[in-house]
Design an enzyme around this catalytic site. Sequence first.
Site, PDB file in Angstrom:
ATOM      1  CB  CYS A  47      -0.925  -0.003   1.202  1.00  0.00           C
ATOM      2  SG  CYS A  47      -1.983  -1.456   1.186  1.00  0.00           S
TER       3      CYS A  47
HETATM    4  C1  UGA Z   1      -1.050   0.721   5.434  1.00  0.00           C
HETATM    5  C2  UGA Z   1      -1.808   1.723   6.324  1.00  0.00           C
HETATM    6  O1  UGA Z   1      -1.164   1.815   7.590  1.00  0.00           O
HETATM    7  C3  UGA Z   1      -3.266   1.286   6.506  1.00  0.00           C
HETATM    8  O2  UGA Z   1      -3.975   2.251   7.248  1.00  0.00           O
HETATM    9  C4  UGA Z   1      -3.911   1.120   5.128  1.00  0.00           C
HETATM   10  O3  UGA Z   1      -5.250   0.653   5.223  1.00  0.00           O
HETATM   11  C5  UGA Z   1      -3.124   0.117   4.319  1.00  0.00           C
HETATM   12  O4  UGA Z   1      -1.757   0.572   4.192  1.00  0.00           O
HETATM   13  C6  UGA Z   1      -3.768  -0.003   2.970  1.00  0.00           C
HETATM   14  O5  UGA Z   1      -3.787   0.975   2.223  1.00  0.00           O
HETATM   15  O6  UGA Z   1      -4.381  -1.045   2.685  1.00  0.00           O
HETATM   16  P1  UGA Z   1       0.087  -1.670   5.839  1.00  0.00           P
HETATM   17  O7  UGA Z   1       0.673  -1.469   4.476  1.00  0.00           O
HETATM   18  O8  UGA Z   1      -0.571  -2.951   6.148  1.00  0.00           O
HETATM   19  O9  UGA Z   1      -1.009  -0.516   6.131  1.00  0.00           O
HETATM   20  O10 UGA Z   1       1.251  -1.505   6.912  1.00  0.00           O
HETATM   21  P2  UGA Z   1       1.789  -0.349   7.873  1.00  0.00           P
HETATM   22  O11 UGA Z   1       1.560  -0.752   9.275  1.00  0.00           O
HETATM   23  O12 UGA Z   1       1.288   0.974   7.450  1.00  0.00           O
HETATM   24  O13 UGA Z   1       3.368  -0.409   7.589  1.00  0.00           O
HETATM   25  C7  UGA Z   1       3.896  -0.044   6.323  1.00  0.00           C
HETATM   26  C8  UGA Z   1       5.406  -0.036   6.368  1.00  0.00           C
HETATM   27  O14 UGA Z   1       5.884   1.037   7.169  1.00  0.00           O
HETATM   28  C9  UGA Z   1       6.038  -1.302   6.919  1.00  0.00           C
HETATM   29  O15 UGA Z   1       7.139  -1.664   6.117  1.00  0.00           O
HETATM   30  C10 UGA Z   1       6.493  -0.892   8.313  1.00  0.00           C
HETATM   31  O16 UGA Z   1       7.591  -1.630   8.776  1.00  0.00           O
HETATM   32  C11 UGA Z   1       6.851   0.564   8.089  1.00  0.00           C
HETATM   33  N1  UGA Z   1       6.782   1.375   9.328  1.00  0.00           N
HETATM   34  C12 UGA Z   1       5.587   1.649   9.906  1.00  0.00           C
HETATM   35  C13 UGA Z   1       7.963   1.854   9.881  1.00  0.00           C
HETATM   36  O17 UGA Z   1       9.083   1.614   9.370  1.00  0.00           O
HETATM   37  N2  UGA Z   1       7.882   2.622  11.020  1.00  0.00           N
HETATM   38  C14 UGA Z   1       6.699   2.910  11.614  1.00  0.00           C
HETATM   39  O18 UGA Z   1       6.706   3.631  12.639  1.00  0.00           O
HETATM   40  C15 UGA Z   1       5.529   2.401  11.055  1.00  0.00           C
END
Ligand code: UGA
Length: 448
Positions: A269
Site C-alpha cells: 500500500c
Molecule cells: C497501510 C496503512 O497503515 C493502513 O492504514 C492502510 O489501510 C493500508 O496501508 C492499505 O492501504 O491497505 P500496511 O501497508 O498494512 O497498512 O502496513 P503499515 O503498518 O502501514 O506499515 C507499512 C510499512 O511502514 C512497513 O514496512 C512498516 O515496517 C513501516 N513502518 C511503519 C515503519 O518503518 N515505522 C513505523 O513507525 C511504522
Amino acid sequence: MHRDRVTVIGLGYVGLSLAVCLASKGFKVTGYDVDKEKVDLINKCKAPIHEPRLKQLLKSSLRRGFRAYTNLRPSAFNFITVGTPRNKDGSTDLTYVSSAARELGESLKKEKGYSVVVVKSTVPPGTTLGTVKREVESTSGRKFGSELGLAMNPEFLREGSAISDTLNPDRIIIGELDSRSGNSLLGFYRKFYGSKMPRVMRTSIVNAELIKYASNAFLATKVSFINMIANLCQKIPGADVVAVARGMGMDRRIGEDFLRAGPGWGGSCLPKDTKALKGIFEKVGVECPVLDGAIRVNELQPAGVVEMAEEEIGDLRGKRVALLGLSFKPDTDDVRDAVSITIIKMLSERGADIVAYDPVAEENAMKAIQEYSIPAERISFASSAREALINAECCILITEWEEFRRLNKDDFSAMKRRVVIDTRRFFDKACIEGLKVVPLGLGRTGEE
Ligand code: UGA
C-alpha cells in the site's frame, strides 16, 4: 433485498477480512473472486494469506453460512474490494475495478429493490463517479439515485492486524452520492458495530477517495521523516533516534505512532499509493515536494543499511550475511515492495553469501527473488533464525518478528563474527553478552 445480506467482491486482505468479520457478527455474507483456487481454499477453510485470527474467523463464518463463489450474487450491500495494482508508470491499474463493476451491474439487472454499491478499493479521485458508476449503470440498465445507492468507503486496515482493525477502526469515512446512499451505509455500520460504533465522517465521494491516498502518503511521510532524523542521529555522537522520536511523539499534535525508524516502508500500500498520488499531482500540474522527499528518503534507506554492514565487516564479497525477517512487517507473509528484497539485491551485487530466514514469508520471498532476477546461488534459506546465524560474519535484522526475541547468547555464538545490524531497534544493546549490536539511528560515542 434483505438488509443483512452482503456481497463482497474481491477476497484479498480487505475483502476477506471484511467478509469474515461481518459473517461472524451474523450478517449473511457471500464472497466473490475470479480466482477459483482462492475460492476453493476459502471454502475449504484454508486462509489464502497469513493473518492473525483469520483462520479462526473463517471457520466460524463458514459454519454460519458464508461461502465464496466465482459467479457474483448481488445483495443489499455490495462491497467492491478488488486490488488496484500499480501500472509500470506508477499509475493505478483499474482493470479489476472496472470488471467488478461490470459483473456487479450484470448481476443487478434482474434484481428489484434498492441496493447499495460500496467502493472500498483504493481508487484515484473520479473513479467511483466515473468508471464504477458508468459500468454499473450501463450493464444493469438501472440508475444510481432512485434505484441504486453509491458510496466510496475507504479501508484503513493494516496487514498483520487486519481483523482487529476491521473490528475496531479509528474512523469510518463515507463518501456518498446522495443522502439515501449515506444513510443506508451508516445504518449498516451501526448494526455491525453496535455500541462500539467508531467516529464517522460523511463527505463527497471524491473527498473519500482522496482521504485514503492522503492518509497513506502522510503515514509514509511520517516514517520517512523519522528515518531522515535517524540518519542524522547516526552521524552525531550520542544522538539516539528512539529518544528523539519519543520526545516528539509526546506532543499530541505530532503523536507517537509511525515514528519508528527503520530500513524503509514497504508493503502493498504505502509504496503504491505514494507513487499513485504523485502521479495524480503530476496529472493536474501541481508540485508535491514533500511527497517527493518522502519517496526519496525511502529509496535511499536500504543502501544505508548495507553501508552499515560494510562499515562493520568491510568488503562483503564472499562473506556470509544472515538476514532475519523478509516480510515487509511482522505477522504477515507479504513481501510486496518489501525492503528485504532490495537489500538482498544489493548484497548479492556486492558478492555476499546470503542466508535468510523468515517464519512465514520464505515462499513469497523466493518468488520475488526470481522476479527481480537475483541470482539464486547468492541466497539460501534457513529453517530457523538460529540456523541462519551459523558461520555468518554479520546479521541484519530486517523484520521485527517477536520470535527473534528468544535468540540468546548461544545462538549468536555460532556466528563467525558476532555483529548484528539492528534496523528496527529491536535488540537491547546490552542484552546479549559478547554480541556487537549496531543500531540504526544511534550516533556512536567512540567508546564502543
Ligand atoms: C497501510 C496503512 O497503515 C493502513 O492504514 C492502510 O489501510 C493500508 O496501508 C492499505 O492501504 O491497505 P500496511 O501497508 O498494512 O497498512 O502496513 P503499515 O503498518 O502501514 O506499515 C507499512 C510499512 O511502514 C512497513 O514496512 C512498516 O515496517 C513501516 N513502518 C511503519 C515503519 O518503518 N515505522 C513505523 O513507525 C511504522
